[in-house]
Design a protein around this motif. Structure first.
Motif, mmCIF file in Angstrom:
data_model
loop_
_atom_site.group_PDB
_atom_site.id
_atom_site.type_symbol
_atom_site.label_atom_id
_atom_site.label_comp_id
_atom_site.label_asym_id
_atom_site.label_seq_id
_atom_site.Cartn_x
_atom_site.Cartn_y
_atom_site.Cartn_z
ATOM 1 N N PHE A 147 2.156 -1.684 -13.320
ATOM 2 C CA PHE A 147 0.810 -1.763 -12.560
ATOM 3 C C PHE A 147 0.378 -0.308 -12.699
ATOM 4 O O PHE A 147 0.954 0.634 -12.631
ATOM 5 N N PRO A 148 -1.034 -0.065 -13.043
ATOM 6 C CA PRO A 148 -1.400 0.971 -13.199
ATOM 7 C C PRO A 148 -1.851 1.628 -11.835
ATOM 8 O O PRO A 148 -2.088 0.927 -10.646
ATOM 9 N N GLU A 149 -1.934 2.649 -11.712
ATOM 10 C CA GLU A 149 -2.440 3.506 -10.324
ATOM 11 C C GLU A 149 -3.507 2.775 -9.718
ATOM 12 O O GLU A 149 -4.537 2.589 -10.517
ATOM 13 N N GLY A 150 -3.455 2.534 -8.534
ATOM 14 C CA GLY A 150 -4.696 1.793 -7.552
ATOM 15 C C GLY A 150 -4.641 0.341 -7.778
ATOM 16 O O GLY A 150 -5.282 -0.089 -7.022
ATOM 17 N N ALA A 151 -3.606 -0.131 -8.607
ATOM 18 C CA ALA A 151 -3.778 -1.687 -8.606
ATOM 19 C C ALA A 151 -3.173 -2.282 -7.575
ATOM 20 O O ALA A 151 -2.122 -1.699 -6.813
ATOM 21 N N ASP A 152 -3.780 -3.390 -6.859
ATOM 22 C CA ASP A 152 -2.845 -4.137 -5.919
ATOM 23 C C ASP A 152 -1.721 -4.969 -6.577
ATOM 24 O O ASP A 152 -1.703 -5.840 -7.570
ATOM 25 N N VAL A 153 -0.622 -4.836 -6.155
ATOM 26 C CA VAL A 153 0.573 -5.458 -6.670
ATOM 27 C C VAL A 153 0.661 -6.643 -5.612
ATOM 28 O O VAL A 153 1.209 -7.661 -6.530
ATOM 29 N N THR A 154 0.671 -6.564 -4.433
ATOM 30 C CA THR A 154 0.911 -7.925 -3.610
ATOM 31 C C THR A 154 -0.336 -7.621 -2.816
ATOM 32 O O THR A 154 -0.727 -6.477 -2.088
ATOM 33 N N THR A 188 0.728 -1.155 3.249
ATOM 34 C CA THR A 188 -0.033 -1.332 4.209
ATOM 35 C C THR A 188 -0.132 -2.745 4.833
ATOM 36 O O THR A 188 0.156 -3.765 4.324
ATOM 37 N N VAL A 189 -0.223 -2.735 6.299
ATOM 38 C CA VAL A 189 -0.442 -3.881 7.116
ATOM 39 C C VAL A 189 -1.880 -3.783 7.738
ATOM 40 O O VAL A 189 -1.857 -2.947 8.387
ATOM 41 N N GLY A 190 -2.522 -4.915 7.613
ATOM 42 C CA GLY A 190 -3.957 -4.475 7.973
ATOM 43 C C GLY A 190 -4.499 -3.437 7.084
ATOM 44 O O GLY A 190 -4.493 -3.514 5.944
ATOM 45 N N SER A 191 -5.055 -2.495 7.785
ATOM 46 C CA SER A 191 -5.494 -1.313 7.207
ATOM 47 C C SER A 191 -4.633 0.082 7.420
ATOM 48 O O SER A 191 -4.933 1.051 7.076
ATOM 49 N N GLU A 192 -3.530 -0.478 8.067
ATOM 50 C CA GLU A 192 -2.624 0.625 8.655
ATOM 51 C C GLU A 192 -1.454 0.794 7.510
ATOM 52 O O GLU A 192 -0.758 -0.065 7.121
ATOM 53 N N HIS A 193 -1.419 2.192 7.124
ATOM 54 C CA HIS A 193 -0.212 2.554 6.180
ATOM 55 C C HIS A 193 1.020 2.475 6.934
ATOM 56 O O HIS A 193 1.344 3.120 7.938
ATOM 57 N N SER A 247 0.566 -5.513 2.211
ATOM 58 C CA SER A 247 -0.001 -5.452 0.945
ATOM 59 C C SER A 247 0.489 -4.017 0.198
ATOM 60 O O SER A 247 0.939 -3.147 1.063
ATOM 61 N N ILE A 248 0.877 -4.271 -1.205
ATOM 62 C CA ILE A 248 1.581 -3.079 -1.950
ATOM 63 C C ILE A 248 0.566 -2.746 -2.816
ATOM 64 O O ILE A 248 -0.156 -3.448 -3.621
ATOM 65 N N THR A 249 0.278 -1.225 -2.994
ATOM 66 C CA THR A 249 -0.638 -0.803 -3.909
ATOM 67 C C THR A 249 0.122 0.198 -4.471
ATOM 68 O O THR A 249 0.869 1.315 -4.032
ATOM 69 N N ALA A 284 9.528 -2.247 12.676
ATOM 70 C CA ALA A 284 8.332 -2.967 12.950
ATOM 71 C C ALA A 284 8.106 -3.045 14.321
ATOM 72 O O ALA A 284 6.732 -2.827 15.243
ATOM 73 N N GLN A 285 9.105 -3.501 15.212
ATOM 74 C CA GLN A 285 8.994 -3.711 16.738
ATOM 75 C C GLN A 285 8.695 -2.348 17.165
ATOM 76 O O GLN A 285 7.914 -2.219 18.272
ATOM 77 N N SER A 286 9.366 -1.228 16.736
ATOM 78 C CA SER A 286 9.278 0.185 17.539
ATOM 79 C C SER A 286 7.817 0.524 17.104
ATOM 80 O O SER A 286 7.264 1.311 17.925
ATOM 81 N N GLN A 287 7.345 0.222 15.907
ATOM 82 C CA GLN A 287 5.908 0.735 15.555
ATOM 83 C C GLN A 287 4.872 0.048 16.528
ATOM 84 O O GLN A 287 3.833 0.839 16.926
ATOM 85 N N SER A 288 5.260 -0.964 16.688
ATOM 86 C CA SER A 288 4.209 -2.088 17.665
ATOM 87 C C SER A 288 4.237 -1.588 19.438
ATOM 88 O O SER A 288 3.455 -1.846 19.995
ATOM 89 N N SER A 289 5.153 -0.819 19.642
ATOM 90 C CA SER A 289 5.467 -0.402 21.035
ATOM 91 C C SER A 289 4.680 0.802 21.339
ATOM 92 O O SER A 289 4.374 1.487 20.810
#
Length: 142
Positions: free
Chosen positions: A39-46, A66-71, A95-97, A137-142
């Motif tokens: 995958f080239p730099e900047g490509a969407d992997v998933t 990223t999830v949503g627009s959050e890294h 998403s994986i970029t 993930a749970q600790s990030q959402s708290s």
């Protein structure tokens, strides 16, 4: 003896914690099943919300999660992704970029599942990884 060229270098797989308990023969078996993806730099992997098409191991380069627009995380050599969508056949949860040019080795769902079923140590390591990621993930959402 003629050796078939392997799609993924055994050394790359040996450095993936998920496969730490595999012996040399098992690593070689896995390597033969994996397919190279670049995958080239900047490509969407998933893409978050898309169907899951594969499990990937990062061999070279870096990627952003990223999830949503959050890294949420950065991935580099030895990291893996795509296992959640393969396990539950659901959509991608992130998403994986490609942050740099990226070399990955991947397995399709019909290759990934039999390998995990035949290797309980990999299944256990996968469960531990999923549990750790859930707690993070749970600790990030708290």
């Amino acid at each position: 003896m003629i050796r078939r060229e392997m799609s993924a270098p055994v050394e790359t797989l040996r450095n993936v914690p998920l496969f730490a308990e595999l012996d040399e023969r098992e690593l070689e078996q896995l390597a033969r099943q994996m397919h190279e993806r670049r995958f080239p730099e900047g490509a969407d992997v998933t893409s978050e919300g898309a169907g899951g098409a594969g499990f990937f191991v990062v061999a070279e380069g870096n990627a952003d999660v990223t999830v949503g627009s959050e890294h949420r995380a950065s991935l580099g050599p030895g990291d893996f992704f795509g296992e959640v969508a393969l396990i539950d056949t659901g959509i991608r949860t992130a998403s994986i970029t490609a942050a740099t040019d990226l070399l990955c080795y991947g397995l399709t769902p019909w290759e990934f599942r039999p390998f995990v079923e035949e290797h309980p140590k990999v299944a256990w390591a996968l469960l531990q990884t999923l549990a750790r990621r859930l707690r993070e993930a749970q600790s990030q959402s708290s």
